[in-house]
Design a protein around this motif. Structure first.
Motif, short mmCIF file in Angstrom:
data_model
loop_
_atom_site.label_atom_id
_atom_site.label_comp_id
_atom_site.label_asym_id
_atom_site.label_seq_id
_atom_site.Cartn_x
_atom_site.Cartn_y
_atom_site.Cartn_z
N ARG A 1 9.40 -1.52 2.65
CA ARG A 1 10.03 -2.83 2.51
C ARG A 1 9.41 -3.85 3.47
O ARG A 1 9.27 -5.03 3.13
CB ARG A 1 11.54 -2.71 2.75
N VAL A 2 9.04 -3.39 4.66
CA VAL A 2 8.31 -4.29 5.57
C VAL A 2 6.99 -4.70 4.94
O VAL A 2 6.58 -5.86 5.02
CB VAL A 2 8.08 -3.59 6.93
N SER A 3 6.31 -3.75 4.31
CA SER A 3 5.04 -4.03 3.64
C SER A 3 5.24 -5.06 2.52
O SER A 3 4.42 -5.97 2.34
CB SER A 3 4.45 -2.74 3.08
N ILE A 4 6.35 -4.93 1.78
CA ILE A 4 6.64 -5.90 0.71
C ILE A 4 6.92 -7.28 1.31
O ILE A 4 6.44 -8.30 0.80
CB ILE A 4 7.83 -5.41 -0.14
N ALA A 5 7.67 -7.33 2.41
CA ALA A 5 7.95 -8.61 3.06
C ALA A 5 6.65 -9.26 3.52
O ALA A 5 6.48 -10.48 3.41
CB ALA A 5 8.89 -8.39 4.24
N SER B 1 2.86 -3.19 16.57
CA SER B 1 3.64 -4.40 16.35
C SER B 1 5.01 -4.06 15.76
O SER B 1 5.16 -3.04 15.07
CB SER B 1 2.90 -5.36 15.41
N SER B 2 5.97 -4.93 16.00
CA SER B 2 7.31 -4.75 15.43
C SER B 2 7.30 -5.11 13.95
O SER B 2 6.30 -5.63 13.42
CB SER B 2 8.31 -5.62 16.17
N ALA B 3 8.42 -4.83 13.28
CA ALA B 3 8.53 -5.16 11.85
C ALA B 3 8.30 -6.65 11.64
O ALA B 3 7.56 -7.06 10.74
CB ALA B 3 9.91 -4.74 11.33
N PHE C 1 0.82 -1.20 0.00
CA PHE C 1 0.00 0.00 0.00
C PHE C 1 0.86 1.26 0.00
O PHE C 1 2.00 1.25 0.49
CB PHE C 1 -0.92 0.01 1.23
N GLN C 2 0.28 2.33 -0.52
CA GLN C 2 0.98 3.61 -0.54
C GLN C 2 1.33 4.08 0.87
O GLN C 2 2.44 4.55 1.11
CB GLN C 2 0.11 4.66 -1.24
N SER C 3 0.38 3.93 1.82
CA SER C 3 0.61 4.40 3.18
C SER C 3 1.12 3.27 4.08
O SER C 3 1.03 3.36 5.30
CB SER C 3 -0.68 4.99 3.76
N TYR C 4 1.62 2.20 3.46
CA TYR C 4 2.26 1.07 4.14
C TYR C 4 1.27 0.22 4.92
O TYR C 4 1.34 -1.00 4.91
CB TYR C 4 3.40 1.51 5.07
N ASN C 5 0.37 0.86 5.66
CA ASN C 5 -0.65 0.14 6.44
C ASN C 5 -0.03 -0.91 7.36
O ASN C 5 -0.47 -2.06 7.41
CB ASN C 5 -1.68 -0.52 5.51
N ASP D 1 12.95 -5.85 15.45
CA ASP D 1 12.18 -5.48 16.65
C ASP D 1 11.73 -4.02 16.64
O ASP D 1 11.16 -3.54 17.63
CB ASP D 1 13.00 -5.74 17.91
N HIS D 2 11.99 -3.32 15.54
CA HIS D 2 11.60 -1.91 15.47
C HIS D 2 10.13 -1.79 15.09
O HIS D 2 9.64 -2.52 14.22
CB HIS D 2 12.46 -1.16 14.44
N ARG D 3 9.46 -0.83 15.71
CA ARG D 3 8.08 -0.55 15.35
C ARG D 3 8.06 0.40 14.15
O ARG D 3 9.07 1.07 13.87
CB ARG D 3 7.33 0.06 16.54
N PRO D 4 6.91 0.50 13.47
CA PRO D 4 6.84 1.37 12.29
C PRO D 4 7.31 2.80 12.55
O PRO D 4 7.95 3.41 11.69
CB PRO D 4 5.36 1.32 11.92
N SER D 5 6.99 3.34 13.73
CA SER D 5 7.38 4.72 14.03
C SER D 5 8.90 4.88 14.12
O SER D 5 9.41 6.01 14.07
CB SER D 5 6.74 5.17 15.35
N GLN D 6 9.61 3.77 14.24
CA GLN D 6 11.07 3.81 14.35
C GLN D 6 11.75 3.54 13.00
O GLN D 6 12.97 3.44 12.95
CB GLN D 6 11.54 2.78 15.38
N LEU D 7 10.96 3.43 11.94
CA LEU D 7 11.49 3.12 10.60
C LEU D 7 11.22 4.28 9.66
O LEU D 7 10.23 5.01 9.80
CB LEU D 7 10.83 1.85 10.05
#
Length: 647
Positions: free
Chosen positions: A153-157, A102-104, A93-97, A140-146
């Motif tokens: 890339r987390v969204s793609i994974a 939760s962590s990565a 998604f454009q906004s990653y969603n 272990d990083h949350r979205p706000s830390q990325l």
């Protein structure tokens, strides 16, 4: 000819707003082969996002047919569509969603959770994907830390977690800088080369030109369909088939996973959760404490009645027989002898009582004198702790002997001297102490039953009170089931002997029943008041869950897009309500027990039992289930496309 992977035949989509109907797609027909890299381009409002939602089974067409691998999916229900999304599609998604709490690694695991993949396997798979995408040090990083590129890339994974045979990327570079956008497009190209079918939805021509096939859409119509490069037909690699077939049934792997999700969600709004917990804690602690207090009070009263004897009849003169001098002129010791002859009577104990002044050494003390007979201990279930009780010879000889209650003994002999054998002045008359009674405690009226000196009835009447009447006769029956009939016989006997109805009889068994009924009513009342507190706490749970559903609508859409069934969403949100109620219930039980212990320490009669504690905790749990169901049901009924588009 081979069957295309995706075929749209004259697909229409109309949105309804009351009586207003807006048609967004106007009879689209489209084929997409397996292994293609397709870009669908159009301006805002052209219908491209609606088309993507239909292609990804996030929304359904209002007309036409959609065939996936030759199968018409129009007849599939919500859960079957969820299973199809889980095993076939991956969304970028454009906004990653991403789920903010939760962590990565946990975000990437989401599709596998609903596929029923074992925890160890899905953790290893998520770590492998993130490492491949150069995020191995960010597990272990949350979205706000990325950064934005890292989140994408987390969204793609996540899209690749279950295999992602078809990757639907909605404006994948729209929120990224140019360098991050290049990296994402390179990843999509790499995924295409590995066998994934890639469909990119975009408004940017430079992004669309990176695809092998460009479909331009305008106002719900296909404006152009141009193939720039044709790739040879190829099936998805075996590796993709194995991953996409991880499970045919969507389910949360185990209940513990749902509980973990609940704790993460509740931790994200800790202050609000604490306020909700307070409602449950107050309600449960009120139930535990109030029922303990009510049960304790009831037991205390019944114990006092039992101490007096429940199979007893207490005979007293009626009020009309009290003279102005206060003397009793009705009951005589001979009445007790006559009553003793009745068939169901075990003992008949006459008593005369009065206030007297006691003196021993330099100690003066005012107490209650009780003149009675030897069967007193049997009728009153009150035994001698030390020494002897009065006997029939003491009564016959008018012996000046006495037995002390523990309060009188401690008062007259504060230094611990053994009172047996000592002489105590009673109204200046010396009485030899022959025994000390067991401690009896407070009576039904709250009076100290141990504040008494007991002596032979004959001695008390002759030497202290100067009368031949008695104040009461206590009758103990042999068979408690016949106590009412015995009461009638005694009343008839006394009326005959006195030639008047001048006595009244109190049935202690009836008093016990009345007290029990009253106590039960009071306990029920206290429990009802506490239950209202618990109800208020339940409404608080429902409020927090409704707010949670509203705030997390997009998260619900993401979970549905990754394969969660309606039942999975329902279970997740009910579990959150149950977790809140269970924690609040446990803390409430602990607080209620603590209040009870404190009240007992302060002298209140408290009776703990497992029943009220279990009931209070069960009510808290049921409160979470009942009040959590409506918000959970609301969450589970959301349409994926609508949920994903919420702000």
């Amino acid at each position: 000819m081979t069957t295309p992977l995706i075929r749209l035949e004259n697909v229409h989509k109309t949105y309804f707003n009351g009586d207003l109907a807006v048609e967004v797609l106007h009879g689209l027909s489209l084929d997409i082969e397996a292994g293609e890299f397709v870009a669908i381009m159009g301006a805002s409002g052209s219908g491209k996002s609606t088309l993507m939602n239909i292609l990804g089974c996030l929304d359904s067409a209002t007309g036409g047919r959609y065939l996936l691998d030759g199968e018409d999916i129009s007849d599939l229900d919500a859960d079957e569509l969820a299973a199809l999304r889980r095993r076939t599609f991956g969304f970028v998604f454009q906004s990653y969603n991403l789920i903010a709490t939760s962590s990565a690694q946990e975000n990437v695991e989401v599709p596998a959770i609903y596929a029923g993949t074992p925890a160890a396997e899905r953790r290893a798979r998520a770590a492998e994907l993130l490492t491949t995408l150069r995020l191995g040090d960010r597990l272990d990083h949350r979205p706000s830390q990325l950064s934005g590129g890292q989140q994408q890339r987390v969204s793609i994974a996540r899209a690749l977690m279950n295999g992602g045979r078809i990757i639907l990327a909605d404006e994948p570079t729209g929120a990224l800088d140019s360098q991050s956008g290049e990296e994402v497009m390179a990843l999509l190209r790499s995924m295409h080369e590995q066998g994934h079918t890639i469909i990119v939805i975009t408004h940017a021509r430079e992004v669309a030109e990176r695809a092998d096939r460009l479909i331009e859409i305008r106002d719900g119509h296909i404006l152009s369909d141009r193939t720039k490069r044709r790739v040879p037909d190829r099936a998805a690699p075996e590796k993709l088939k194995q991953i996409s077939g991880s499970s045919g049934v969507a389910a949360i792997a185990d209940f513990s996973e749902a509980v973990k999700m609940a704790f993460r969600a509740l931790r994200a709004n800790l202050f609000r959760t604490i306020l909700t917990l307070l409602g449950i804690i107050i309600g449960v602690s009120s139930v535990v404490a109030m029922l303990a207090i009510g049960t304790g009070a009831q037991k205390s009263i019944l114990d006092r009645i039992n101490a007096m004897g429940s199979d007893l009849l207490l005979i007293r003169p009626s009020m009309a027989n009290f003279r102005g001098t206060g003397n009793i002129v009705t009951l005589r010791p001979e009445d007790a002898d006559a009553i003793l002859e009745l068939p169901n009577v075990a003992t008949a104990v006459p008593e005369v009582t009065g206030t007297v002044t006691l003196r021993y050494g330099n100690v003066d003390y005012q107490s209650q004198a009780d003149g009675t007979v030897p069967t007193f201990t049997t009728a009153k279930s009150w035994q001698v702790a030390r020494g002897d009780f009065i006997n029939q010879n003491d009564v016959s000889t008018y012996a000046p002997v006495a037995v002390l209650g523990t309060t009188v003994a401690k008062t007259l002999f504060p230094d611990g001297t053994d009172p047996i054998g000592k002489y105590v002045l009673v109204q200046k008359i010396p009485f030899q102490i022959i025994g000390v009674m067991e401690s009896k405690g407070a009576g039904a009226g709250g009076n100290d039953q141990d504040d008494v000196i007991i002596m032979p009835l004959s001695t008390a009447n002759l030497r202290l009170f100067g009368q031949k009447y008695v104040r009461t006769i206590t009758v103990q029956v042999k068979n408690g089931d016949m106590i009412d009939a015995t009461q009638d016989q005694i009343q008839s006997l006394l009326n005959t002997r006195h030639k008047a109805d001048d006595t009244m009889i109190t049935n202690m068994s009836s008093i016990r029943e009345a007290v029990t009924e009253t106590s039960n009513t009071m306990t029920l009342f206290l429990g009802s008041v506490a239950a209202i507190s618990l109800l208020v706490g339940g409404i608080g749970v429902m409020n927090i869950m409704l707010v949670s559903v509203t705030e997390r609508t997009r998260e619900i859409g993401v979970r549905m897009a990754t394969g969660a069934r309606r039942r999975d969403i329902l279970i997740q949100f009910i579990t959150e309500a149950l977790v809140v109620s269970a924690i609040g219930g446990a803390l409430g039980v602990a607080l209620g027990l603590g209040i009870g212990v404190l009240a007992r320490y302060l002298g209140a009669p408290i009776e703990f039992s497992i029943g009220p504690v279990a009931l209070a905790f069960a009510c808290a749990f049921a409160t979470g289930l009942i009040f959590g169901f409506l918000p959970a049901r609301k969450a589970s009924r959301l349409q994926p496309a609508v949920a994903l588009s919420s702000e």
